[in-house]
Scaffold this motif. Structure first.
Motif, PDB file in Angstrom:
ATOM      1  N   MET A  89       0.784  -1.091   0.012  1.00 43.28           N
ATOM      2  CA  MET A  89      -0.096  -0.093   0.058  1.00 43.28           C
ATOM      3  C   MET A  89       0.791   1.179   0.269  1.00 43.28           C
ATOM      4  N   THR A  90       0.465   2.210  -0.899  1.00 46.28           N
ATOM      5  CA  THR A  90       1.446   3.359  -1.012  1.00 46.28           C
ATOM      6  C   THR A  90       0.591   4.733  -0.167  1.00 46.28           C
ATOM      7  N   ILE A  91       1.237   5.577   0.040  1.00 45.25           N
ATOM      8  CA  ILE A  91       0.675   6.678   0.737  1.00 45.25           C
ATOM      9  C   ILE A  91      -0.171   7.332  -0.125  1.00 45.25           C
ATOM     10  N   THR A  92      -0.093   7.605  -1.299  1.00 43.59           N
ATOM     11  CA  THR A  92      -1.044   7.760  -2.349  1.00 43.59           C
ATOM     12  C   THR A  92      -2.540   7.001  -2.217  1.00 43.59           C
ATOM     13  N   GLU A  93      -2.569   5.894  -1.947  1.00 40.88           N
ATOM     14  CA  GLU A  93      -3.562   4.909  -1.781  1.00 40.88           C
ATOM     15  C   GLU A  93      -4.363   5.224  -0.324  1.00 40.88           C
ATOM     16  N   ILE A  94      -3.342   5.471   0.479  1.00 44.05           N
ATOM     17  CA  ILE A  94      -3.870   5.737   1.856  1.00 44.05           C
ATOM     18  C   ILE A  94      -4.657   6.920   1.918  1.00 44.05           C
ATOM     19  N   ALA A  95      -3.949   8.071   1.306  1.00 43.33           N
ATOM     20  CA  ALA A  95      -4.593   9.405   1.103  1.00 43.33           C
ATOM     21  C   ALA A  95      -6.148   9.288   0.322  1.00 43.33           C
ATOM     22  N   ALA A  96      -6.080   8.416  -0.609  1.00 39.42           N
ATOM     23  CA  ALA A  96      -7.311   8.309  -1.439  1.00 39.42           C
ATOM     24  C   ALA A  96      -8.346   7.574  -0.530  1.00 39.42           C
ATOM     25  N   MET A  97      -8.131   6.592   0.391  1.00 34.04           N
ATOM     26  CA  MET A  97      -8.807   5.947   1.179  1.00 34.04           C
ATOM     27  C   MET A  97      -9.616   6.846   2.058  1.00 34.04           C
ATOM     28  N   THR A  98      -8.720   7.991   2.561  1.00 32.29           N
ATOM     29  CA  THR A  98      -9.385   8.827   3.596  1.00 32.29           C
ATOM     30  C   THR A  98     -10.034  10.081   3.036  1.00 32.29           C
ATOM     31  N   GLU A  99      -9.877  10.363   1.384  1.00 32.67           N
ATOM     32  CA  GLU A  99     -10.323  11.480   0.976  1.00 32.67           C
ATOM     33  C   GLU A  99     -11.581  10.755   0.153  1.00 32.67           C
ATOM     34  N   ALA A 100     -11.853   9.582  -0.138  1.00 33.72           N
ATOM     35  CA  ALA A 100     -12.987   9.175  -0.697  1.00 33.72           C
ATOM     36  C   ALA A 100     -14.252   9.648  -0.278  1.00 33.72           C
TER      37      ALA A 100
END
Length: 56
Positions: A1-12
């Protein structure tokens, strides 16, 4: 998991701050567990190296 994926999870979607914190804390706990497992494996490999070098 990348930080971009993590950020996307919290922004969705329309997630509250509490929901975002819950997601991040869950991810953190999973990463810490993985880190712990990898540290144990590293310790075992280090011991094997030590044992081979010292004949134990």
């Amino acid at each position: 998991m990348t930080i971009t994926e993590i950020a996307a999870m919290t922004e969705a979607g329309q997630k509250s701050t509490e929901e975002k914190l819950h997601i991040l804390k869950k991810i953190r706990a999973e990463l810490m567990e993985e880190l712990h497992c990898q540290q144990q494996l590293l310790d075992q490999v280090d011991y094997m190296i030590y044992a081979l070098k010292t004949g134990k």
